[in-house]
Design a protein around this motif. Structure first.
Motif, PDB file in Angstrom:
ATOM      1  N   ASP A   9      10.231   2.979  -2.448  1.00 64.31           N
ATOM      2  CA  ASP A   9      11.017   2.102  -1.577  1.00 64.31           C
ATOM      3  C   ASP A   9      11.149   2.695  -0.181  1.00 64.31           C
ATOM      4  OD1 ASP A   9      11.408   0.149  -3.478  1.00 64.31           O
ATOM      5  OD2 ASP A   9      13.280   1.017  -4.225  1.00 64.31           O
ATOM      6  N   ARG A  12       7.988   2.087   1.718  1.00 67.39           N
ATOM      7  CA  ARG A  12       7.859   0.688   2.128  1.00 67.39           C
ATOM      8  C   ARG A  12       8.708   0.401   3.364  1.00 67.39           C
ATOM      9  NH1 ARG A  12       8.616  -0.200  -3.476  1.00 67.39           N
ATOM     10  NH2 ARG A  12       6.667  -0.645  -4.580  1.00 67.39           N
ATOM     11  N   LEU A  40       1.308   0.211  -2.528  1.00 63.56           N
ATOM     12  CA  LEU A  40       2.736  -0.041  -2.347  1.00 63.56           C
ATOM     13  C   LEU A  40       2.995  -1.252  -1.456  1.00 63.56           C
ATOM     14  CD1 LEU A  40       4.188   3.572  -1.892  1.00 63.56           C
ATOM     15  CD2 LEU A  40       4.161   2.165  -3.954  1.00 63.56           C
ATOM     16  N   MET A  41       2.188  -1.395  -0.406  1.00 69.79           N
ATOM     17  CA  MET A  41       2.396  -2.499   0.530  1.00 69.79           C
ATOM     18  C   MET A  41       1.666  -3.767   0.103  1.00 69.79           C
ATOM     19  SD  MET A  41       4.426  -1.008   2.501  1.00 69.79           S
ATOM     20  CE  MET A  41       4.645  -2.388   3.616  1.00 69.79           C
ATOM     21  N   LYS A  50       0.564   0.570   7.620  1.00 68.60           N
ATOM     22  CA  LYS A  50       1.561   1.480   8.188  1.00 68.60           C
ATOM     23  C   LYS A  50       1.006   2.203   9.411  1.00 68.60           C
ATOM     24  CE  LYS A  50       5.062   1.071   5.316  1.00 68.60           C
ATOM     25  NZ  LYS A  50       6.394   0.608   5.780  1.00 68.60           N
TER      26      LYS A  50
END
Length: 214
Positions: A9, A12, A40-41, A50
């Protein structure tokens, strides 16, 4: 890392991820970060979209690859990674450390740039350390003085001994402390953490904290 974990988390939510001393990082590690962030994304973009900032001096330490050849080290370097082309290269214009342009600073820069002349009798990848930079006596006395208490704080602040490991630092500190005036005091640490996240309490047991020597 589990996708449902608190660490996932935090990644993210991160607006920016900074990786310092990237020159020591192997390209496989960069690929793992890329794969993790994509998962994750849930985006098929480099690093999951990112913003990544990597920093380091490429004239300094390269990845350590045990029992390897020079070619193996270069192959493991992040510049050999396909991901390296995804970064925009920005160079600093002023080297603050070498602003004084001392002989020692310029010698270090020439080593990093490969500009030192080859010396007869030495292998091509070797450099000779100038005699005036070699300490053959007690290192602590050479950097500071025989009596540390004779030096002013401003003088002490301009001198430092860099050690390769925390263990070596502790050894030198134990040698220096008896030379100082006054009685030494020992402060004991409380090896525990304070966190609202119960997972943190499990991830950092006292046994792990006992091994840390910050």
């Amino acid at each position: 890392m589990r996708p449902t974990s608190p660490e996932a988390d935090k990644l993210r939510q991160a607006m920016l991820i900074i990786i310092d001393e990237i020159t020591m990082f192997r390209k496989d590690g960069l690929r793992c970060i890329d794969c993790l962030l994509r998962d994750l994304m849930n985006k098929d973009k480099p690093f999951g979209g990112k913003v990544i900032i990597i920093g380091g001096d490429f004239r300094q330490t390269l990845p350590v690859v045990p029992r390897s050849t020079r070619a193996d080290v270069i192959e493991s370097f992040i510049k050999s990674s396909p991901l390296s082309s995804k970064f925009t290269h920005l160079s600093l214009t002023t080297n603050i450390r070498c602003a004084a342009q001392t002989e020692h600073n310029m010698w270090l820069l020439n080593i990093g740039s490969g500009n030192l002349p080859e010396i007869s009798g030495l292998p091509c990848d070797s450099n000779e350390i100038p005699q005036q930079m070699v300490v053959e006596e007690n290192l602590i006395e050479a950097i500071y003085s025989e009596d540390l208490n004779d030096m002013e704080v401003k003088q002490l602040a301009k001198r430092v001994i860099l050690a390769p490991t925390n263990k070596k630092t502790l050894e030198m500190n134990r040698s220096i402390i008896p030379k100082l005036q006054g009685e030494p005091h020992t402060f004991h640490s409380s090896d525990s953490i304070i966190s609202e996240d119960q997972n943190d309490l499990q991830n950092y047991p006292p046994e792990f904290l006992h091994d840390l020597t910050p």
